[in-house]
Design an enzyme around this catalytic site. Structure first.
Site, PDB file in Angstrom:
ATOM      1  CB  CYS A 114      -0.960  -0.002   1.183  1.00  0.00           C
ATOM      2  SG  CYS A 114      -2.142  -1.360   1.119  1.00  0.00           S
ATOM      3  CG  HIS A 251      -3.036   3.865   1.377  1.00  0.00           C
ATOM      4  ND1 HIS A 251      -3.503   3.352   0.185  1.00  0.00           N
ATOM      5  CD2 HIS A 251      -3.127   2.859   2.289  1.00  0.00           C
ATOM      6  CE1 HIS A 251      -3.841   2.092   0.370  1.00  0.00           C
ATOM      7  NE2 HIS A 251      -3.634   1.768   1.634  1.00  0.00           N
ATOM      8  CG  ASN A 281      -6.409  -0.547   0.833  1.00  0.00           C
ATOM      9  OD1 ASN A 281      -5.696  -0.162  -0.084  1.00  0.00           O
ATOM     10  ND2 ASN A 281      -5.936  -0.930   2.006  1.00  0.00           N
TER      11      ASN A 281
HETATM   12  N1  ACO Z   1     -18.522  -7.889   8.741  1.00  0.00           N
HETATM   13  C1  ACO Z   1     -19.060  -8.101   9.941  1.00  0.00           C
HETATM   14  N2  ACO Z   1     -18.338  -8.373  11.029  1.00  0.00           N
HETATM   15  C2  ACO Z   1     -17.008  -8.450  10.885  1.00  0.00           C
HETATM   16  C3  ACO Z   1     -16.377  -8.258   9.663  1.00  0.00           C
HETATM   17  C4  ACO Z   1     -17.186  -7.957   8.550  1.00  0.00           C
HETATM   18  N3  ACO Z   1     -16.691  -7.743   7.318  1.00  0.00           N
HETATM   19  N4  ACO Z   1     -15.053  -8.380   9.825  1.00  0.00           N
HETATM   20  C5  ACO Z   1     -14.843  -8.641  11.116  1.00  0.00           C
HETATM   21  N5  ACO Z   1     -16.022  -8.700  11.759  1.00  0.00           N
HETATM   22  C6  ACO Z   1     -16.259  -8.954  13.176  1.00  0.00           C
HETATM   23  C7  ACO Z   1     -15.117  -9.668  13.831  1.00  0.00           C
HETATM   24  O1  ACO Z   1     -15.214 -11.075  13.605  1.00  0.00           O
HETATM   25  C8  ACO Z   1     -15.294  -9.312  15.288  1.00  0.00           C
HETATM   26  O2  ACO Z   1     -16.308 -10.122  15.833  1.00  0.00           O
HETATM   27  P1  ACO Z   1     -16.180 -10.676  17.337  1.00  0.00           P
HETATM   28  O3  ACO Z   1     -16.155  -9.464  18.192  1.00  0.00           O
HETATM   29  O4  ACO Z   1     -17.407 -11.485  17.478  1.00  0.00           O
HETATM   30  O5  ACO Z   1     -14.883 -11.439  17.359  1.00  0.00           O
HETATM   31  C9  ACO Z   1     -15.842  -7.883  15.216  1.00  0.00           C
HETATM   32  O6  ACO Z   1     -16.341  -7.713  13.874  1.00  0.00           O
HETATM   33  C10 ACO Z   1     -14.811  -6.824  15.511  1.00  0.00           C
HETATM   34  O7  ACO Z   1     -13.631  -7.126  14.765  1.00  0.00           O
HETATM   35  P2  ACO Z   1     -12.338  -6.256  14.879  1.00  0.00           P
HETATM   36  O8  ACO Z   1     -11.261  -6.843  14.046  1.00  0.00           O
HETATM   37  O9  ACO Z   1     -12.061  -5.964  16.313  1.00  0.00           O
HETATM   38  O10 ACO Z   1     -12.866  -4.916  14.197  1.00  0.00           O
HETATM   39  P3  ACO Z   1     -12.145  -3.527  14.087  1.00  0.00           P
HETATM   40  O11 ACO Z   1     -12.958  -2.478  14.697  1.00  0.00           O
HETATM   41  O12 ACO Z   1     -10.706  -3.601  14.442  1.00  0.00           O
HETATM   42  O13 ACO Z   1     -12.229  -3.271  12.512  1.00  0.00           O
HETATM   43  C11 ACO Z   1     -10.812  -3.356  10.586  1.00  0.00           C
HETATM   44  C12 ACO Z   1     -11.559  -4.151  11.646  1.00  0.00           C
HETATM   45  C13 ACO Z   1     -11.812  -2.554   9.770  1.00  0.00           C
HETATM   46  C14 ACO Z   1     -10.053  -4.301   9.699  1.00  0.00           C
HETATM   47  C15 ACO Z   1      -9.839  -2.377  11.299  1.00  0.00           C
HETATM   48  O14 ACO Z   1      -9.066  -3.069  12.246  1.00  0.00           O
HETATM   49  C16 ACO Z   1      -8.949  -1.706  10.350  1.00  0.00           C
HETATM   50  O15 ACO Z   1      -9.359  -0.926   9.526  1.00  0.00           O
HETATM   51  N6  ACO Z   1      -7.629  -1.933  10.464  1.00  0.00           N
HETATM   52  C17 ACO Z   1      -6.696  -1.368   9.549  1.00  0.00           C
HETATM   53  C18 ACO Z   1      -6.397  -2.393   8.548  1.00  0.00           C
HETATM   54  C19 ACO Z   1      -6.311  -1.863   7.158  1.00  0.00           C
HETATM   55  O16 ACO Z   1      -6.744  -0.789   6.818  1.00  0.00           O
HETATM   56  N7  ACO Z   1      -5.707  -2.687   6.339  1.00  0.00           N
HETATM   57  C20 ACO Z   1      -5.588  -2.394   4.990  1.00  0.00           C
HETATM   58  C21 ACO Z   1      -4.265  -2.812   4.495  1.00  0.00           C
HETATM   59  S1  ACO Z   1      -2.998  -1.932   5.283  1.00  0.00           S
HETATM   60  C22 ACO Z   1      -3.205  -0.417   4.816  1.00  0.00           C
HETATM   61  O17 ACO Z   1      -3.552  -0.154   3.707  1.00  0.00           O
HETATM   62  C23 ACO Z   1      -3.009   0.608   5.856  1.00  0.00           C
END
Ligand code: ACO
Length: 324
Positions: A114, A251, A281
């Site tokens: 990324c 980004h 993304n």
């Molecule tokens: N739909 C519904 N529920 C979901 C989904 C989905 N697509 N994905 C995860 N969940 C659930 C999980 O299973 C979890 O359930 P549980 O509590 O029963 O275990 C719950 O939602 C919460 O999950 P978390 O991982 O804690 O959610 P979080 O608030 O951290 O959000 C996310 C997840 C959106 C991925 C966030 O952590 C994030 O944006 N991180 C940055 C990662 C990123 O942007 N990566 C891209 C590549 S790197 C870059 O470009 C920077």
């Protein structure tokens, strides 16, 4: 007087098919509400069967060349940032080079996931600064949909396909922060975090392509701190402050990360270029896609100060400051 590179034109391309959150919810257990609240993403474009990273790159490159008003034959170096090359080798850049009709110069891929566009921009900027190239084509192009695990709702809802490109060319000026061009680029990586975001395959490990695996919360935490640090570094290096920034072109991974950086810089919301809602993304393609949109609709104008920042797998991260 010194040599700098300036952006002479930009362009982008999105595959035709847009896929909404509701459509994804038919595939995995998720909802429009969950995706919008956690990420700000509403829709993303996905490449058609047989539509390759090089195809997206060629469309974006042609648009950038046309916008700059230059021929492909005048390009000395083509740098393509991608994590999803057509083949393991040769570089996708050489395929794009041939498709554009470039029979001279040199072409190479850059791999920083990324952060790829910032890395590629930095590579091209340095070739121009040291006189090894006068004009460069810098492309970010991805078909991330091909490395997603479509059964894994924690990753497959986040990404999209697309491409963006810029033409860089040498200019001579005093080299102050008021003069046109790329003021500076700042790159970092820390391989201790390799396992936070990776693909569980590859030619040397499994012989398969593999799928994206991610520790989302940890990536989120690193993103906010590392992006804040590199933005400070870029401003300080040029004797500038957040108040000098006209446009943040970040980004586009997650609306919450982008808003966090915007707040830290005390930027008005309308100074932040946002495409994550419609593109998801797109990895190395996200910054040039957002840039092309804001230039085409007249937001970014000559003389504006543009800040770009990105973080990706590796971890790799960086920033660039550009006087448009
Ligand atoms: N739909 C519904 N529920 C979901 C989904 C989905 N697509 N994905 C995860 N969940 C659930 C999980 O299973 C979890 O359930 P549980 O509590 O029963 O275990 C719950 O939602 C919460 O999950 P978390 O991982 O804690 O959610 P979080 O608030 O951290 O959000 C996310 C997840 C959106 C991925 C966030 O952590 C994030 O944006 N991180 C940055 C990662 C990123 O942007 N990566 C891209 C590549 S790197 C870059 O470009 C920077």
């Amino acid at each position: 007087m010194m040599i700098r590179s300036r952006i002479a034109g930009c362009g982008s391309y999105l595959p035709e098919r847009a896929v909404s959150n509701v459509e994804l919810a038919e595939r995995v257990e998720t909802s429009d509400d969950w995706i919008v609240q956690r990420t700000g993403i509403r829709s993303r474009h996905l490449a058609a069967d047989g539509e390759l990273t090089s195809d997206l790159a060629v469309h974006a490159a042609r648009a950038a060349l046309e916008h700059a008003g230059v021929d492909a034959g005048s390009i000395d170096c083509l740098i393509l940032a991608t994590t999803t090359p057509d083949n393991t080798f040769p570089s996708t850049a050489t395929k794009v080079q041939a498709a554009l009709g470039m029979t001279r110069g040199f072409a190479m891929d850059v791999q920083a996931v990324c952060a790829g566009f910032i890395y590629a921009l930095s590579v091209a900027d340095n070739f121009i600064r040291n006189g090894q190239a006068r004009r460069a084509l810098v492309i970010g192009a991805e078909t991330f949909s091909r490395i997603l695990d479509w059964e894994d709702r924690t990753t497959c809802v986040l990404f999209g396909d697309g491409a963006g490109a810029v033409v860089l060319e040498a200019v001579e000026n005093e080299g102050t922060s008021a003069d046109a061009g790329v003021l500076s680029t700042h790159l970092h990586s820390d391989g201790r975090f390799y396992d936070l975001l990776y693909v569980n395959g590859g030619p040397s490990s499994t012989g398969t392509v593999g799928h994206v695996r991610m520790h989302g919360q940890e990536i989120f935490r690193h993103a906010v701190t590392k992006l804040s640090e590199v933005v400070d570094e870029a401003l300080t290096a040029n004797g500038l402050t957040p108040a000098d920034i006209d446009w943040l072109v970040p980004h586009q991974a997650n609306r919450r990360i982008i808003d966090g950086i915007g707040r830290k810089l005390k930027l008005a919301a309308d100074k932040v270029v946002l495409t994550v809602d419609r593109h998801g993304n797109t990895s190395a393609a996200s910054i040039p896609l957002a840039l092309a949109e804001a230039v085409a609709d007249g937001r970014i104008r000559r003389g504006d100060l543009v800040l770009m920042e990105a973080i990706g797998g590796g971890l790799t991260w960086g920033a660039a400051l550009i006087r448009w």
